[in-house]
Design an enzyme around this catalytic site. Structure first.
Site, PDB file in Angstrom:
ATOM      1  N   SER A 220       3.553  -1.257   9.035  1.00 29.16           N
ATOM      2  CA  SER A 220       3.188  -2.005   7.821  1.00 29.16           C
ATOM      3  C   SER A 220       4.253  -1.762   6.767  1.00 29.16           C
ATOM      4  O   SER A 220       4.748  -0.645   6.602  1.00 29.16           O
ATOM      5  CB  SER A 220       1.800  -1.590   7.338  1.00 29.16           C
ATOM      6  OG  SER A 220       1.791  -0.233   6.973  1.00 29.16           O
ATOM      7  N   GLY A 222       4.185  -3.055   3.240  1.00 30.14           N
ATOM      8  CA  GLY A 222       3.805  -3.540   1.920  1.00 30.14           C
ATOM      9  C   GLY A 222       3.955  -5.046   1.824  1.00 30.14           C
ATOM     10  O   GLY A 222       3.534  -5.769   2.744  1.00 30.14           O
ATOM     11  N   GLY A 225       5.082  -7.401   4.670  1.00 33.64           N
ATOM     12  CA  GLY A 225       4.233  -7.706   5.824  1.00 33.64           C
ATOM     13  C   GLY A 225       4.255  -6.643   6.911  1.00 33.64           C
ATOM     14  O   GLY A 225       4.276  -5.443   6.620  1.00 33.64           O
ATOM     15  N   GLY A 252      -3.543  -0.878   4.330  1.00 36.40           N
ATOM     16  CA  GLY A 252      -3.145  -0.485   5.681  1.00 36.40           C
ATOM     17  C   GLY A 252      -4.354  -0.451   6.616  1.00 36.40           C
ATOM     18  O   GLY A 252      -4.282  -0.900   7.766  1.00 36.40           O
ATOM     19  N   ASP A 253      -5.466   0.061   6.131  1.00 35.71           N
ATOM     20  CA  ASP A 253      -6.686   0.130   6.950  1.00 35.71           C
ATOM     21  C   ASP A 253      -7.179  -1.283   7.276  1.00 35.71           C
ATOM     22  O   ASP A 253      -7.671  -1.554   8.382  1.00 35.71           O
ATOM     23  CB  ASP A 253      -7.805   0.874   6.200  1.00 35.71           C
ATOM     24  CG  ASP A 253      -7.320   2.206   5.657  1.00 35.71           C
ATOM     25  OD1 ASP A 253      -6.385   2.775   6.246  1.00 35.71           O
ATOM     26  OD2 ASP A 253      -7.867   2.671   4.632  1.00 35.71           O
TER      27      ASP A 253
HETATM   28  N1  ATP Z   1       2.083  -5.634  -2.571  1.00 36.36           N
HETATM   29  C1  ATP Z   1       1.628  -6.345  -1.512  1.00 36.36           C
HETATM   30  N2  ATP Z   1       1.709  -7.689  -1.505  1.00 36.36           N
HETATM   31  C2  ATP Z   1       1.273  -8.399  -0.451  1.00 36.36           C
HETATM   32  N3  ATP Z   1       0.731  -7.849   0.655  1.00 36.36           N
HETATM   33  C3  ATP Z   1       0.628  -6.519   0.711  1.00 36.36           C
HETATM   34  C4  ATP Z   1       1.054  -5.691  -0.371  1.00 36.36           C
HETATM   35  N4  ATP Z   1       0.829  -4.405  -0.045  1.00 36.36           N
HETATM   36  C5  ATP Z   1       0.270  -4.439   1.188  1.00 36.36           C
HETATM   37  N5  ATP Z   1       0.150  -5.692   1.650  1.00 36.36           N
HETATM   38  C6  ATP Z   1      -0.365  -6.126   2.964  1.00 36.36           C
HETATM   39  O1  ATP Z   1      -1.145  -5.090   3.523  1.00 36.36           O
HETATM   40  C7  ATP Z   1      -0.499  -4.528   4.691  1.00 36.36           C
HETATM   41  C8  ATP Z   1      -0.665  -3.031   4.731  1.00 36.36           C
HETATM   42  O2  ATP Z   1      -0.170  -2.467   3.537  1.00 36.36           O
HETATM   43  P1  ATP Z   1       0.801  -1.200   3.451  1.00 36.36           P
HETATM   44  O3  ATP Z   1       2.069  -1.517   4.119  1.00 36.36           O
HETATM   45  O4  ATP Z   1       0.837  -0.839   2.002  1.00 36.36           O
HETATM   46  O5  ATP Z   1       0.005  -0.151   4.333  1.00 36.36           O
HETATM   47  P2  ATP Z   1      -0.174   1.422   4.137  1.00 36.36           P
HETATM   48  O6  ATP Z   1       1.081   2.004   3.555  1.00 36.36           O
HETATM   49  O7  ATP Z   1      -0.683   1.955   5.411  1.00 36.36           O
HETATM   50  O8  ATP Z   1      -1.330   1.410   3.047  1.00 36.36           O
HETATM   51  P3  ATP Z   1      -2.548   2.426   2.730  1.00 36.36           P
HETATM   52  O9  ATP Z   1      -2.206   3.749   3.388  1.00 36.36           O
HETATM   53  O10 ATP Z   1      -2.561   2.474   1.233  1.00 36.36           O
HETATM   54  O11 ATP Z   1      -3.773   1.790   3.273  1.00 36.36           O
HETATM   55  C9  ATP Z   1       0.977  -4.972   4.563  1.00 36.36           C
HETATM   56  O12 ATP Z   1       1.598  -4.990   5.816  1.00 36.36           O
HETATM   57  C10 ATP Z   1       0.802  -6.352   3.934  1.00 36.36           C
HETATM   58  O13 ATP Z   1       0.436  -7.304   4.901  1.00 36.36           O
HETATM   59  O1  F1X Z   2      -6.929  11.496   2.749  1.00 38.85           O
HETATM   60  P1  F1X Z   2      -6.729  10.409   3.799  1.00 38.85           P
HETATM   61  O2  F1X Z   2      -7.679  10.570   4.944  1.00 38.85           O
HETATM   62  O3  F1X Z   2      -5.313  10.263   4.232  1.00 38.85           O
HETATM   63  O4  F1X Z   2      -7.067   9.036   3.079  1.00 38.85           O
HETATM   64  C1  F1X Z   2      -8.285   8.838   2.428  1.00 38.85           C
HETATM   65  C2  F1X Z   2      -8.228   7.561   1.640  1.00 38.85           C
HETATM   66  O5  F1X Z   2      -7.263   7.624   0.596  1.00 38.85           O
HETATM   67  O6  F1X Z   2      -7.837   6.512   2.517  1.00 38.85           O
HETATM   68  C3  F1X Z   2      -8.491   5.309   2.179  1.00 38.85           C
HETATM   69  C4  F1X Z   2      -7.471   4.279   1.804  1.00 38.85           C
HETATM   70  O7  F1X Z   2      -6.548   4.099   2.836  1.00 38.85           O
HETATM   71  C5  F1X Z   2      -9.479   5.657   1.080  1.00 38.85           C
HETATM   72  O8  F1X Z   2     -10.713   5.087   1.368  1.00 38.85           O
HETATM   73  C6  F1X Z   2      -9.582   7.168   1.100  1.00 38.85           C
HETATM   74  O9  F1X Z   2      -9.869   7.744  -0.154  1.00 38.85           O
END
Ligand code: ATP
Ligand code: F1X
Length: 312
Positions: A220, A222, A225, A252-253
């Protein structure tokens, strides 16, 4: 059935204030509380998108009962192991005036060895395990080798295993060959021990991971995509439309949920990454730890650009 495992669930409490100030009372304008933790988010998004899963993991104390009740109200099936410790609360503070957001992540309870054993045996006894999602940080008392053991147990039961973890826990679990991992760019960089920024560098790192027996890597990125790298066949890229972003927590989830649900439904890889991208994008548009809404996901879905990357 899809199962999700969250070893360190959290009540995610978002507080909206005008602005944080030292030495003065800061009044809370709005307050919301959701059942959180990465695997639980996956289960919530699967439900929102019309699918079903069972949320597994550890819950304890009043916080654990509250979290379970929130999930039941949201129509999410649960089958947690109860522990002696108290389920944590994570605090998200949003400043309405500046738009700044602070995420305070609690350590959570210490989990005893007997409780880990209980979860392991519980998982071994579960019926109809088509997909297993293992997601999130490890609670205190749980060794980084636990995800490897859970991957092995789920694989033995014939499940397609998706792992979203970081650091040592992710590195150790690779030896047990989950079918898919979902790192972001930073997690992938840590895993291969080199800085990755370009698309070419990311795809090359994924190829290294395929050599250790992991057939799919969903990266992923951000607002850029996702890339789905496949051990056999070309990598696929999905990019969503530009949107008004509020909070990316849980994006991401949501992407994992979209990918797994489409895969469980038997859809092709291009449709899996399309739903992953639409769900992640839709979650980025919601405030705090609120997750995507089905209508927004359906609106975004046809606007996601999916393309095969040239093999290099
Ligand atoms: N700023 C953004 N604008 C548009 N789409 C986004 C944005 N941020 C995230 N997304 C969408 O959500 C998906 C997952 O987000 P991201 O890459 O931030 O995952 P992550 O780092 O695992 O996030 P988290 O750990 O916070 O859940 C991206 O691949 C994209 O499709
Ligand atoms: O502490 P971890 O397990 O890495 O992440 C927990 C958490 O930040 O992940 C979710 C968002 O991705 C929230 O629901 C939760 O608070």
């Amino acid at each position: 059935m899809i199962y999700t495992v969250t070893l360190n669930p959290a009540l995610d409490r978002t507080l909206v204030v005008d602005r944080l100030m030292e030495d003065d009372t800061v009044r809370v304008r709005e307050e919301t509380c959701y059942a959180g933790g990465k695997g639980i988010d996956v289960s919530r998004v699967i439900r929102e998108l019309g699918g079903h899963s069972v949320a597994l993991g550890f819950v304890g104390g009043y916080g654990g009962s509250h979290l379970e009740g929130l999930l039941i109200n949201a129509g999410v099936l649960t089958d947690f192991v109860r522990i002696g410790g108290e389920t944590r609360t994570n605090i998200i503070v949003k400043e309405a005036e500046t738009g700044r957001q602070f995420v305070l992540s609690a350590a959570g309870p210490e989990v005893r060895a007997a409780e880990i054993g209980a979860l392991y045996h519980h998982i071994l006894g579960l019926p109809d395990m088509d997909h297993m999602v293992l997601s999130g940080s490890l609670p205190r008392g749980v060794s980084p080798s636990v995800y490897g053991q859970l991957v092995l147990a789920a694989r033995r039961k014939g499940a397609f295993v998706v792992l979203d973890a970081d650091g040592e826990a992710l590195r150790e679990a690779l030896n047990y060959r989950p079918h898919c991992i979902k790192p972001n760019r930073h997690e992938l960089s840590r895993l291969v021990d080199r800085d990755l920024s370009s698309q070419e560098e990311i795809v090359a790192a994924c190829r290294d991971i395929h050599r250790s027996g992991v057939p799919f890597v969903l990266v992923s990125r951000g607002k850029e995509g996702l890339i789905l790298s496949c051990a056999e066949g070309p990598a696929i890229r999905a990019v969503g439309p530009p949107v008004q972003v509020d909070s990316t927590v849980g994006a991401g989830d949501s992407a994992v949920a979209g990918f797994v649900l489409a895969h469980w439904r038997g859809q092709g890889l291009e449709e899996c990454i399309r739903l992953a991208c639409a769900a992640g994008t839709a979650t980025a548009m919601t405030p705090g730890t609120e997750l995507c809404h089905r209508r927004t996901v359906e609106e975004i879905l046809p606007q996601v650009v999916v393309e095969m990357l040239p093999e290099g």
